[in-house]
Each structure stands twice: as structure tokens, then as C-alpha cells.
Motif scaffolding. Structure first.
Motif, PDB file in Angstrom:
ATOM      1  N   VAL A 197      11.015  35.717   7.383  1.00 57.97           N
ATOM      2  CA  VAL A 197      12.171  35.915   6.513  1.00 57.97           C
ATOM      3  C   VAL A 197      12.207  37.349   5.997  1.00 57.97           C
ATOM      4  N   SER A 198      11.046  37.924   5.767  1.00 57.14           N
ATOM      5  CA  SER A 198      10.991  39.302   5.252  1.00 57.14           C
ATOM      6  C   SER A 198      11.555  40.323   6.241  1.00 57.14           C
ATOM      7  N   ARG A 199      11.732  39.931   7.507  1.00 59.42           N
ATOM      8  CA  ARG A 199      12.247  40.852   8.522  1.00 59.42           C
ATOM      9  C   ARG A 199      13.718  40.606   8.852  1.00 59.42           C
ATOM     10  N   ILE A 200      14.341  39.632   8.194  1.00 59.18           N
ATOM     11  CA  ILE A 200      15.744  39.319   8.468  1.00 59.18           C
ATOM     12  C   ILE A 200      16.643  40.441   7.958  1.00 59.18           C
ATOM     13  N   GLN A 201      17.566  40.872   8.830  1.00 58.87           N
ATOM     14  CA  GLN A 201      18.548  41.890   8.458  1.00 58.87           C
ATOM     15  C   GLN A 201      19.926  41.288   8.239  1.00 58.87           C
ATOM     16  N   THR A 202      20.348  40.401   9.141  1.00 55.30           N
ATOM     17  CA  THR A 202      21.648  39.738   8.991  1.00 55.30           C
ATOM     18  C   THR A 202      21.547  38.291   9.447  1.00 55.30           C
ATOM     19  N   VAL A 203      22.446  37.482   8.914  1.00 57.14           N
ATOM     20  CA  VAL A 203      22.581  36.081   9.323  1.00 57.14           C
ATOM     21  C   VAL A 203      24.062  35.854   9.598  1.00 57.14           C
ATOM     22  N   ASP A 204      24.382  35.460  10.821  1.00 55.89           N
ATOM     23  CA  ASP A 204      25.784  35.307  11.221  1.00 55.89           C
ATOM     24  C   ASP A 204      26.018  33.936  11.836  1.00 55.89           C
ATOM     25  N   THR A 205      27.241  33.440  11.687  1.00 56.58           N
ATOM     26  CA  THR A 205      27.649  32.239  12.410  1.00 56.58           C
ATOM     27  C   THR A 205      28.782  32.621  13.357  1.00 56.58           C
ATOM     28  N   GLU A 206      28.854  31.895  14.452  1.00 53.67           N
ATOM     29  CA  GLU A 206      29.894  32.136  15.447  1.00 53.67           C
ATOM     30  C   GLU A 206      30.407  30.796  15.939  1.00 53.67           C
ATOM     31  N   ARG A 207      31.723  30.738  16.134  1.00 51.92           N
ATOM     32  CA  ARG A 207      32.352  29.527  16.658  1.00 51.92           C
ATOM     33  C   ARG A 207      33.458  29.926  17.613  1.00 51.92           C
ATOM     34  N   GLY A 208      33.288  29.592  18.870  1.00 48.26           N
ATOM     35  CA  GLY A 208      34.365  29.799  19.828  1.00 48.26           C
ATOM     36  C   GLY A 208      35.334  28.625  19.743  1.00 48.26           C
TER      37      GLY A 208
END
Length: 163
Positions: free
Chosen positions: A101-112
Motif C-alpha cells: 500500500v505504501s507504494r500505491i500511486q493511483t487507484v482507477d476503475t474502468e468500465r467498457g
């Protein structure tokens, strides 16, 4: 002094059961394109060996649609803790990834469009890793939204350089 051996278990959570139908539908669309193209070619040329190729392709399509979605469902797993995001994916080449978790830069969701139709979403956790992002495909949309919020909160609360 010996280092203790850590026995990694598979991540605890399966993806959405709806992912099975999604994967089958997405694969079926591909097979319909292949088989329809072959059918048109056969109609235009009348080339008999193409009949054999289309029959073989049809058998492969049925086998692929029967096996692949269930197999992927059994393999694809994920888990998060306050320290890590842990995933297992693939259906032929299987991979386990652990991202601190300490290395997470972004969290994204995607839905086609097809994911929206099935109520699914994909989660991408970008880290400071040369290996690339950690991805979880086939989550229920609500689970993906909750997980995105949880990981964003955890990332903010966790000291680390994320570089």
C-alpha cells in the motif's frame, strides 16, 4: 540463522460470478466474427477445405467458451489488507502480484460498454513498480467503487514514498 519460509496462500476473494458470463460473451463475439468471416469467404469462393477449417474452428469455439470462463473464475482472486494489495490472475499463464500500500500511486476503475452491461468494473492499482500496475478484472461495480475508496483512504494514511 535461517530465514523463515513464507507459504503464500491464494488471495481470499473471488471476482464477481457475473464475470463468467461476461468473459464467455466477450469470447463469443470474437468467435462469431471469425466464423462469420469464414462463412462469407466460403460462400464467395466455395473452397471446400475451408469447410474443414470452419468445423475445426467451431469445435474450438465451443471448447473455449465451455472451459475458459469457468477456469478464469476459479483462478482470478484478489485481497487487500492495510499493508498490501494481493492478486492472482490468468488462465493459462497464472500470476500472483503483491503490491505494498505504501507504494500505491493511483487507484482507477474502468468500465467498457460490455462491463457496464454486466454491472462489472476493472480496478487498476498503479504502483512505483517496473512490473506495471496491479489489475483486478471482473469486480462487481459496487465492490470496485468501495475498494477504490478504501485503497485511496489507506494510501493517504500510510507513510511511504510511492516512488
Amino acid at each position: 540463522m535461517t530465514t523463515p519460509v513464507v507459504d503464500l496462500r491464494p488471495p481470499a476473494n473471488l471476482v464477481s460470478r457475473k464475470a463468467v458470463l461476461f468473459w464467455a460473451t466477450r469470447a463469443a463475439i470474437g468467435w462469431v466474427v471469425v466464423l462469420a468471416g469464414g462463412g462469407v469467404w466460403l460462400a464467395l469462393t466455395g473452397w471446400f477445405p475451408l469447410v474443414v477449417a470452419l468445423v475445426v474452428a467451431g469445435v474450438l469455439a465451443v471448447a473455449h467458451l465451455a472451459v475458459m470462463p469457468q477456469w478464469r473464475f476459479r483462478v482470478h482472486r484478489w485481497e487487500t489488507t492495510p499493508q498490501v494489495v494481493y492478486t492472482q490472475s490468468g488462465w493459462i499463464d497464472q500470476e500472483r502480484r503483491i503490491a505494498p500500500v505504501s507504494r500505491i500511486q493511483t487507484v482507477d476503475t474502468e468500465r467498457g460498454p460490455l462491463e457496464r452491461l454486466f454491472g462489472l468494473a476493472n480496478l487498476t492499482v498503479t504502483t512505483a513498480s517496473a512490473r506495471g500496475p496491479v489489475q483486478i478484472h471482473g469486480l462487481d461495480y459496487e465492490v470496485a467503487q468501495r475498494l477504490t475508496q478504501e485503497l485511496a483512504t489507506l494510501t493517504q494514511a500510510t507513510p511511504g514514498d510511492a516512488t
